[in-house]
Write an enzyme that holds these catalytic residues in place. Structure first.
Site, mmCIF file in Angstrom:
data_model
loop_
_atom_site.group_PDB
_atom_site.id
_atom_site.type_symbol
_atom_site.label_atom_id
_atom_site.label_comp_id
_atom_site.label_asym_id
_atom_site.label_seq_id
_atom_site.Cartn_x
_atom_site.Cartn_y
_atom_site.Cartn_z
ATOM 1 C CG ASP A 1 -8.917 2.400 -0.805
ATOM 2 O OD1 ASP A 1 -8.419 1.270 -0.974
ATOM 3 O OD2 ASP A 1 -8.318 3.323 -0.229
ATOM 4 C CG ASP B 1 -2.261 0.663 0.957
ATOM 5 O OD1 ASP B 1 -2.367 1.436 -0.015
ATOM 6 O OD2 ASP B 1 -3.200 0.416 1.730
#
Length: 741
Positions: free
Chosen positions: A549, A479
Site C-alpha cells: 500500500d 483485497d
C-alpha cells in the site's frame, strides 16, 4: 535429467545439468539425506557421506551399536522421540496418546512430469519431459500411516519441488499435529540466513544474520502469509554476493500460516524445515483419509543471488502462474482509490477515465466503495451489488461507459470479509469466524467470513460471478484487509478446530479456481492491505499482486528490491501516485516515481486532471515508454546491481533474451555536494556487442559496461554548471542500451 536408484546400496540420486540430490535407505528403514548441491558424478555407493560415528551421550537405534544415532544422522522425514531430539518434520498423535512414529521405506516409483496437488497451488509442467518425479512410499506399521514423499526435479536448473501426502491405512483415526512439506539436513552451518520481513507499508525488507547454534525462524500465525514475514528464505555462504557464491533458496507455495526454520545443533549441522505452522495446526485423519501438504520449492546455485532469483523468476512466471495473462504484458491502469477514496460518482469516475485515456492508459479500475451501503469502511462488505445511489446505472452501465471511451474496466472486491452493518451479516451472523461466548476482534471494522464452509464460499462466488457475467469486467483487484482472529468454525466439531486455518485457505483457493476457470480472460491481481499475502500460493491464481500500500517511490525501491529476490517483475504491482505521498507525505519527482514503477506492472494511483499541462505531457511520455519496453521490463532477465539497503544509490536492470536491448534503472536517494565520480557495473550483456546509450548517444562495448561500468556521474561530482538544472534529492535515470552494427 535422471532419477537413479541403486538397488544394492538403496541409494537414490536425482540429477540434472546443474544439481545432484542424493539420499538412501538407512539401516533402520528410514530415509537418510546425503547431499544437495552442485552436480556430482554418480556412483553406486554414497554411504560414506552418511557420517556416522560414536558420540557421547547419544541415544542409539541398535543395541550394541553406538554409531547409529538419529540424533546426528541427516534425514528426509524425521520424527521426534526415537533418538532424534531436533524439530521433527512430522508428528502423529495416535489413539493411545503416543506421538512416536517412524516412517520406513517400503517402495518407490518414478514418473515423467509432475502430478497435480488436489485443491492446492503448485508448480506444473506442460510437457512430461520437463521434469521427473520420485514418489517414496514410507510406512509406519504401528500407526498404520503411509507417507508418500514427492520429489520433482526439473530438467534444467537447480530446482526441486517437494511435498508429502499422508494416508491413514490403519484401524484407528489419528491426529496429524505436524506435517512439514520439506526437511533438508545440511552438514555444516556456515551460512547467512536471509529473510524478507517488515510490516504494513514496509514489506519484504532484506534482513540477514549468521546462523549459529539454536533455532532461527520466520513464520506467520495470522491466517495469511503476512506483511511481517514472507514465505521465502535464503541460506547463503558468507562470501556469496549477487554475482558469485553458493546459496539455497526455500519458497513455500502457500498463503496461510507457515513456518520456515533453520536449526543448528551442537555439532554445527543445520536442519531446514518448511511447512504449515504446527502451532496452529491439527488434522483429524480418519480411516482411509489422506492429507496433502502444500508444496515447498528449493533452488541451489553456486553463481550468486542474481542467478538464484532468476531461477525462481523463470519457474514462478512460466510454471506457477497460469492462464491467459501468464505470458502477456500487463495493461497500464489507473486506480481511483487515492484519487477519490469513497467520495465519487459515476460522472467523477468517467471524468478521471477520460483524462487517463487521453494520456494512453488502457484500464480503469474502480476501487472500494461501489457496493451496498458503502460510504466508509464501517458498512457494506459482503453485499456485492452496486450502490445505485452512487452508480445509477450499476457496474454494467459504468463498465459500458468506460469501454465506450476505449478503455477496459476493472473492479475491486474484498470477498473474504464482511461488515456487521451489511445485509449478508444480518442474514447469516453465524458465517464469521468466532468463538461462542467470547468477544470478537475486528480489523478495519470488518470480520472474517468462514471460508472453511462450502456454503459461504458458494454464496460469495454467486454474487461475484453474477457481476462478471453481466458487466464487461476485465480485471479484478482481490483485497484482504485483515488477518484472522478467533479462528473457530461453528460448522466443525471440537477435534477439527485445528483444521480451520488450513480449511479457510483451501476455501480461498477454491473461490479463486472457480472464478478464474469461468472467467479465464479476466486479469486477477491479489492484494492484502498491499503486500500481506504476496506469496507463491496466490501467484498460481493471480499472476500479479499489489506489492504494498506504500506507493512512495523511495520506499518502493526497498520493497520491490526485496520482492525481486524471489518473485518475477511481472508479478509486482507498482504505480505512480500523487505527491505529497499519502503514506510518507514525501515529495518525489514525477520521473522518479515512474522510473521505480516501470520495474513492475505499472500504473497510476491519482487523478490526472489535477496535474499541470507540463506534467500531463510527462505522463504521456512515461506511458509511451512503458508500452515500448514493458515486454522487456516484465519478462526480460532481471539483475540487481546496487542495493538500497547498503547505500545512497540503487540500480537494477532488465535484459532482452537476445541481449540486444537493456533497460537500466539508476536511483540516488539524497543529493551530494562535490561528490565522487560514480559508475555501476552492468550484467547480462554480450561483451561483443556495442551498445548505444539513450541518455547521451555514447557507444560502449558490453565488456566495458560490465567490467568498468556505466558512468552515472553528474553535476554533484564537482560544481553545478550554470546552464544545467540543479540536481536534487530523489534523483533517478533510465538508460536504454541498444546493440548497434
Amino acid at each position: 535429467m535422471s532419477i537413479i536408484f541403486h538397488e544394492k546400496t538403496k541409494v537414490f540420486h536425482l540429477q540434472n545439468n546443474a544439481i545432484s540430490y542424493i539420499m538412501m535407505v538407512l539401516p533402520n528403514g528410514q530415509m537418510g539425506h546425503l547431499y544437495f548441491g552442485k552436480k556430482i558424478h554418480d556412483r553406486e555407493d554414497f554411504g560414506d557421506l552418511l557420517e556416522t560415528a560414536p558420540r557421547p551421550m547419544s541415544s542409539c537405534t541398535f543395541e550394541g551399536n553406538k554409531s547409529f544415532s538419529l540424533e546426528h544422522i541427516k534425514q528426509e522425514l524425521p520424527s521426534y522421540g526415537t533418538g532424534d531430539y531436533r524439530s521433527p518434520a512430522v508428528e502423529v498423535r495416535q489413539e493411545n496418546g503416543s506421538r512416536i512414529s517412524s516412517f520406513q521405506y517400503h517402495s518407490h516409483h518414478v514418473g515423467s512430469g509432475k502430478p497435480k496437488l488436489p485443491g492446492l497451488p503448485a508448480t506444473y509442467v506442460e510437457d512430461k519431459a520437463e521434469a521427473e518425479t520420485l514418489v517414496l512410499d514410507l510406512y509406519d506399521d504401528v500407526a498404520g500411516i503411509w507417507a508418500e514423499a514427492f520429489y520433482t526435479i526439473f530438467a534444467e536448473g537447480g530446482v526441486i519441488a517437494r511435498s508429502v501426502r499422508y494416508i491413514n491405512k490403519g484401524s484407528q483415526p489419528v491426529q496429524l499435529s505436524r506435517a512439514m512439506s520439506l526437511c533438508l539436513d545440511l552438514p555444516d552451518c556456515e551460512y547467512d540466513w536471509v529473510q524478507f520481513s517488515g510490516v504494513w507499508a514496509r514489506e519484504r525488507h532484506l534482513k540477514s544474520r549468521r546462523l549459529t547454534m539454536g533455532i532461527q525462524s520466520v513464520g506467520s500465525m495470522r491466517g495469511n502469509s503476512s506483511h511481517e514475514h514472507n514465505p521465502f528464505v535464503i541460506l547463503k555462504r558468507p562470501d556469496t554476493g549477487e554475482r558469485h557464491g553458493e546459496a539455497i533458496g526455500f519458497s513455500f507455495v502457500y498463503s496461510g500460516n507457515f513456518l520456515m526454520q533453520a536449526e543448528v545443533d551442537g555439532h554445527d549441522n543445520t536442519r531446514v524445515l518448511v511447512g504449515i505452522h504446527p502451532d496452529t495446526f491439527e488434522w483429524q485423519l480418519g480411516l482411509k483419509e489422506s492429507f496433502q501438504t502444500p508444496e515447498a520449492v528449493m533452488a541451489y546455485t553456486d553463481l550468486g543471488l542474481n542467478h538464484l532469483s532468476q531461477a525462481f523468476h523463470k519457474l514462478f512466471q512460466k510454471r506457477l502462474a497460469r492462464g491467459y495473462w501468464r505470458d502477456r504484458v500487463r495493461p497500464i491502469l489507473i486506480n481511483n482509490w487515492e484519487a477519490t477514496y469513497f467520495d465519487f460518482t459515476e460522472e467523477k469516475l468517467v471524468h478521471i477515465a477520460e483524462k487517463a485515456k487521453e494520456c494512453g492508459v488502457e484500464l480503469f479500475v474502480l476501487d472500494d466503495g461501489w457496493f451496498g451501503a458503502r460510504s466508509s469502511d464501517h458498512a457494506g462488505l459482503g453485499d456485492w451489488a452496486a450502490n445505485k445511489e452512487r452508480l445509477a446505472n450499476g457496474i454494467t452501465g459504468l463498465a459500458e461507459r468506460i469501454e465506450g471511451i476505449g478503455m477496459k474496466f476493472g473492479l475491486w472486491f474484498e470477498p473474504e470479509m464482511v461488515n456487521k452493518d451489511s445485509d449478508l451479516y444480518r442474514s447469516h451472523p453465524d458465517w464469521i469466524l468466532q468463538v461462542p461466548g467470547r468477544p470478537n476482534t475486528h480489523g478495519r471494522n470488518q470480520f472474517v467470513l468462514d471460508f472453511s464452509r462450502a456454503e459461504v464460499v458458494d454464496c460469495i462466488y454467486e454474487m461475484m460471478a453474477k457481476i462478471l457475467r453481466e458487466a464487461k469486467v476485465s480485471y479484478i483487484k482481490w483485497d484482504m484487509n485483515r488477518s484472522i482472529t478467533e479462528c473457530f468454525s461453528q460448522a466443525y466439531g471440537p477435534k477439527q478446530q485445528g483444521e480451520i486455518f488450513h480449511r479457510y485457505i483451501l476455501g480461498v483457493y477454491d473461490l479463486y479456481e472457480r472464478l478464474t476457470s469461468e472467467f479465464p480472460e479476466v486479469l486477477f491481481e491479489s492484494c492484502a492491505s498491499g503486500g500481506g499475502r504476496f506469496d507463491p500460493g496466490i501467484l498460481y491464481y493471480a499472476p500479479q499482486g499489489w506489492a504494498s500500500d506504500n506507493s512512495d517511490a523511495v520506499e518502493r525501491m526497498k520493497i520491490q528490491y526485496g520482492t525481486s529476490m524471489c518473485y518475477p517483475i511481472s508479478s509486482i504491482g507498482s504505480h505512480v501516485s500523487v505527491v505529497p505521498n499519502h503514506q510518507m507525505f514525501r515529495n518525489t519527482p514525477l520521473h522518479t516515481r515512474a522510473n521505480v514503477a516501470y520495474f513492475g506492472t505499472f500504473g497510476y494511483e491519482l487523478d490526472l486532471n489535477k496535474l499541470t499541462e507540463e506534467e500531463i505531457e510527462e505522463v504521456k511520455g512515461q506511458i509511451a515508454f512503458m508500452k515500448e519496453y514493458r515486454s522487456l521490463l516484465q519478462f526480460g532477465t532481471f539483475y540487481r546491481l546496487k542495493s538500497p539497503f547498503e547505500g545512497n544509490e540503487m540500480a537494477w536492470m532488465a535484459v532482452s533474451e537476445d541481449k540486444k536491448t537493456a533497460v537500466v534503472g539508476w536511483y540516488r536517494i539524497l543529493n551530494a555536494v562535490n561528490g565522487a565520480f560514480t559508475r555501476v557495473k552492468l550484467e547480462g550483456l554480450c561483451g561483443e556487442f556495442c551498445y548505444e546509450n539513450s541518455q547521451d548517444g555514447s557507444k560502449h562495448y558490453g565488456d566495458e559496461l560490465m567490467n568498468f561500468g556505466l558512468i552515472t556521474s553528474d553535476a554533484t561530482a564537482g560544481q553545478q554548471p550554470e546552464n544545467q538544472a540543479p540536481c536534487t534529492d530523489y534523483e533517478s535515470r533510465i538508460y536504454v542500451l541498444k546493440a548497434i552494427g
